[in-house]
Write a protein that holds these residues in place. Structure first.
Motif, PDB file in Angstrom:
ATOM      1  N   UNK A   1       9.782 -10.077  -0.253  1.00  0.00           N
ATOM      2  CA  UNK A   1       9.612  -9.651   1.125  1.00  0.00           C
ATOM      3  C   UNK A   1      10.902  -9.365   1.861  1.00  0.00           C
ATOM      4  N   UNK A   2      11.954  -9.054   1.102  1.00  0.00           N
ATOM      5  CA  UNK A   2      13.252  -8.792   1.717  1.00  0.00           C
ATOM      6  C   UNK A   2      14.022 -10.042   2.083  1.00  0.00           C
ATOM      7  N   UNK A   3      13.492 -11.214   1.705  1.00  0.00           N
ATOM      8  CA  UNK A   3      14.109 -12.472   2.152  1.00  0.00           C
ATOM      9  C   UNK A   3      15.483 -12.721   1.541  1.00  0.00           C
ATOM     10  N   UNK A   4      15.791 -12.062   0.423  1.00  0.00           N
ATOM     11  CA  UNK A   4      17.095 -12.316  -0.200  1.00  0.00           C
ATOM     12  C   UNK A   4      18.086 -11.179  -0.008  1.00  0.00           C
ATOM     13  N   UNK A   5      17.772 -10.196   0.849  1.00  0.00           N
ATOM     14  CA  UNK A   5      18.689  -9.070   1.043  1.00  0.00           C
ATOM     15  C   UNK A   5      20.049  -9.557   1.530  1.00  0.00           C
TER      16      UNK A   5
ATOM     17  N   UNK B   1       6.626   0.559   3.975  1.00  0.00           N
ATOM     18  CA  UNK B   1       7.085  -0.794   4.284  1.00  0.00           C
ATOM     19  C   UNK B   1       8.252  -1.174   3.371  1.00  0.00           C
ATOM     20  N   UNK B   2       8.144  -0.797   2.108  1.00  0.00           N
ATOM     21  CA  UNK B   2       9.219  -1.053   1.156  1.00  0.00           C
ATOM     22  C   UNK B   2      10.455  -0.237   1.521  1.00  0.00           C
ATOM     23  N   UNK B   3      10.228   1.017   1.906  1.00  0.00           N
ATOM     24  CA  UNK B   3      11.351   1.872   2.307  1.00  0.00           C
ATOM     25  C   UNK B   3      12.096   1.275   3.491  1.00  0.00           C
ATOM     26  N   UNK B   4      11.345   0.692   4.424  1.00  0.00           N
ATOM     27  CA  UNK B   4      11.971   0.115   5.616  1.00  0.00           C
ATOM     28  C   UNK B   4      12.896  -1.048   5.261  1.00  0.00           C
ATOM     29  N   UNK B   5      12.527  -1.836   4.238  1.00  0.00           N
ATOM     30  CA  UNK B   5      13.405  -2.914   3.790  1.00  0.00           C
ATOM     31  C   UNK B   5      14.747  -2.368   3.348  1.00  0.00           C
ATOM     32  N   UNK B   6      14.706  -1.191   2.728  1.00  0.00           N
ATOM     33  CA  UNK B   6      15.935  -0.582   2.219  1.00  0.00           C
ATOM     34  C   UNK B   6      16.770   0.037   3.326  1.00  0.00           C
ATOM     35  N   UNK B   7      16.123   0.776   4.208  1.00  0.00           N
ATOM     36  CA  UNK B   7      16.884   1.568   5.180  1.00  0.00           C
ATOM     37  C   UNK B   7      17.426   0.742   6.338  1.00  0.00           C
ATOM     38  N   UNK B   8      16.764  -0.364   6.671  1.00  0.00           N
ATOM     39  CA  UNK B   8      17.187  -1.140   7.843  1.00  0.00           C
ATOM     40  C   UNK B   8      18.494  -1.881   7.601  1.00  0.00           C
ATOM     41  N   UNK B   9      18.580  -2.588   6.486  1.00  0.00           N
ATOM     42  CA  UNK B   9      19.736  -3.450   6.252  1.00  0.00           C
ATOM     43  C   UNK B   9      20.389  -3.224   4.899  1.00  0.00           C
ATOM     44  N   UNK B  10      19.575  -3.069   3.849  1.00  0.00           N
ATOM     45  CA  UNK B  10      20.092  -3.090   2.491  1.00  0.00           C
ATOM     46  C   UNK B  10      21.050  -1.941   2.198  1.00  0.00           C
ATOM     47  N   UNK B  11      20.583  -0.720   2.350  1.00  0.00           N
ATOM     48  CA  UNK B  11      21.410   0.419   1.952  1.00  0.00           C
ATOM     49  C   UNK B  11      22.659   0.553   2.822  1.00  0.00           C
ATOM     50  N   UNK B  12      22.543   0.409   4.150  1.00  0.00           N
ATOM     51  CA  UNK B  12      23.779   0.412   4.944  1.00  0.00           C
ATOM     52  C   UNK B  12      24.725  -0.727   4.567  1.00  0.00           C
ATOM     53  N   UNK B  13      24.137  -1.873   4.223  1.00  0.00           N
ATOM     54  CA  UNK B  13      24.956  -3.016   3.840  1.00  0.00           C
ATOM     55  C   UNK B  13      25.715  -2.779   2.554  1.00  0.00           C
TER      56      UNK B  13
ATOM     57  N   UNK C   1      27.406   0.065  -8.451  1.00  0.00           N
ATOM     58  CA  UNK C   1      26.158   0.649  -7.949  1.00  0.00           C
ATOM     59  C   UNK C   1      25.037  -0.369  -7.993  1.00  0.00           C
ATOM     60  N   UNK C   2      24.098  -0.245  -7.044  1.00  0.00           N
ATOM     61  CA  UNK C   2      22.846  -0.998  -7.093  1.00  0.00           C
ATOM     62  C   UNK C   2      21.707   0.011  -7.032  1.00  0.00           C
ATOM     63  N   UNK C   3      20.811  -0.081  -8.025  1.00  0.00           N
ATOM     64  CA  UNK C   3      19.652   0.806  -8.130  1.00  0.00           C
ATOM     65  C   UNK C   3      18.459   0.093  -7.508  1.00  0.00           C
ATOM     66  N   UNK C   4      18.003   0.598  -6.385  1.00  0.00           N
ATOM     67  CA  UNK C   4      17.060  -0.116  -5.544  1.00  0.00           C
ATOM     68  C   UNK C   4      15.638   0.427  -5.670  1.00  0.00           C
ATOM     69  N   UNK C   5      14.699  -0.491  -5.857  1.00  0.00           N
ATOM     70  CA  UNK C   5      13.281  -0.142  -5.828  1.00  0.00           C
ATOM     71  C   UNK C   5      12.848  -0.114  -4.362  1.00  0.00           C
TER      72      UNK C   5
ATOM     73  N   UNK D   1       0.838  -1.194   0.000  1.00  0.00           N
ATOM     74  CA  UNK D   1       0.000   0.000   0.000  1.00  0.00           C
ATOM     75  C   UNK D   1       0.867   1.236   0.000  1.00  0.00           C
ATOM     76  N   UNK D   2       0.542   2.211  -0.844  1.00  0.00           N
ATOM     77  CA  UNK D   2       1.351   3.420  -0.958  1.00  0.00           C
ATOM     78  C   UNK D   2       0.727   4.543  -0.157  1.00  0.00           C
ATOM     79  N   UNK D   3       1.581   5.369   0.415  1.00  0.00           N
ATOM     80  CA  UNK D   3       1.134   6.485   1.222  1.00  0.00           C
ATOM     81  C   UNK D   3       1.761   7.759   0.684  1.00  0.00           C
ATOM     82  N   UNK D   4       1.147   8.902   0.975  1.00  0.00           N
ATOM     83  CA  UNK D   4       1.720  10.173   0.566  1.00  0.00           C
ATOM     84  C   UNK D   4       3.129  10.286   1.117  1.00  0.00           C
ATOM     85  N   UNK D   5       4.022  10.825   0.299  1.00  0.00           N
ATOM     86  CA  UNK D   5       5.425  10.835   0.642  1.00  0.00           C
ATOM     87  C   UNK D   5       5.715  11.726   1.837  1.00  0.00           C
TER      88      UNK D   5
END
Length: 302
Positions: free
Chosen positions: A34-38, A74-86, A54-58, A1-5
């Protein structure tokens, strides 16, 4: 579900840096599984250190109805928690994709028309995620027609303004292009307005001749590098999934296709390749293993 930015700005912005003079970029969609392969994605990048710049992340940023800019938190949280810092920790530059969203050209037109509001928000998106790049993956497929040549001119004008704003904070702007859409196929108009065009047309083909000149399944590399567009402005996209050409695997899925294409790209002094895409689940290991040494050689070549 998308929310206003809603944007939270971070203090620092990463600056893009590469091992050699060439870039290897991958698209990656962490929410697909669902972030299972991060963790596995970060591990395969670490195992192949020096092959990817570089990795271009959705991360859930997209264009919605009425030209709105949406963020799936929810999608943003997948990125900020582990992926982007990693990614940063292993020396791979994180970039963010502005996704197609509705795929409706009418929504895109409204988005472009509201540049004065949307560009500052996109700058804030880059800051929020600590991104070194924004990739616009807009694919107009809805409308009658789904786009026109005039849309390419409007898109280029929007991108020219966005590029200035992003470059001012050390962030590059890239866009996905393809021959199948009038909005995306005028390379001469689009190229000067961005830091790099990334071709979706060149993902697959059923022979080297088809990859160079085009066939029923893609290709048209020669058109991407034709006179009129600086080669420093283009990146051929390379598909790395088991695509079919008719009922059989495409030639571009075979290990034999890799060296000849990479040799051609290197000989033409092309600065970057854009790989679609990273997946690391047990049943799908993309890219195929034979890609890694080729990409590492390219990324570290002069």
């Amino acid at each position: 579900m998308a929310f206003a930015l809603k944007v939270a700005v971070v203090a620092s912005v990463l600056v893009c840096g590469v091992a050699g003079k060439r870039n290897v970029s991958f698209w990656y969609a962490p929410a697909s599984y669902g972030g299972s392969d991060i963790g596995a994605v970060l591990q395969v990048l670490k195992n192949n250190s020096g092959a990817v710049t570089s990795v271009m992340n959705y991360c859930g940023t997209s264009i919605g109805p009425g030209g709105s800019l949406l963020q799936d938190e929810a999608n943003a949280a997948l990125c900020t928690k582990t992926l982007l810092p990693g990614l940063t920790a292993i020396g791979v530059n994180p970039e963010i994709v502005l996704n197609s969203g509705t795929n409706n050209v009418s929504d895109y037109r409204l988005f472009f028309a509201n540049a004065s509001q949307q560009i500052p928000v996109l700058v804030s998106v880059a800051k929020r995620f600590g991104a070194v790049g924004i990739n616009m993956d807009l694919e107009p497929q809805v409308g009658s027609p789904s786009s026109t040549p005039a849309d390419a001119v409007v898109y280029a004008a929007f991108c020219a303004k966005l590029k200035v704003a992003l470059n001012a904070i050390g962030v590059r702007l890239t866009i996905a292009v393809a021959n199948w859409s009038p909005m995306l196929s005028n390379f001469k108009v689009l190229a000067p307005s961005v830091d790099r065009l990334m071709s979706m047309e060149t993902y697959n083909a059923n022979s080297m001749a088809g990859w160079l000149g085009g066939d029923a399944f893609g290709g048209d590399y020669n058109e991407l590098v034709a006179p009129g567009v600086l080669r420093t402005n283009v990146a051929p996209g390379l598909g790395c999934w088991p695509a079919l050409c008719g009922k059989n695997p495409c030639w571009t899925t075979t290990a034999a296709s890799g060296p000849v294409r990479m040799d051609k790209i290197t000989a033409d002094d092309i600065p970057e390749v854009a790989m679609f895409r990273l997946i690391q689940i047990p049943s799908q290991q993309w890219p195929q293993q034979w890609w890694w040494p080729l990409l590492k050689t390219f990324a570290n070549s002069d």
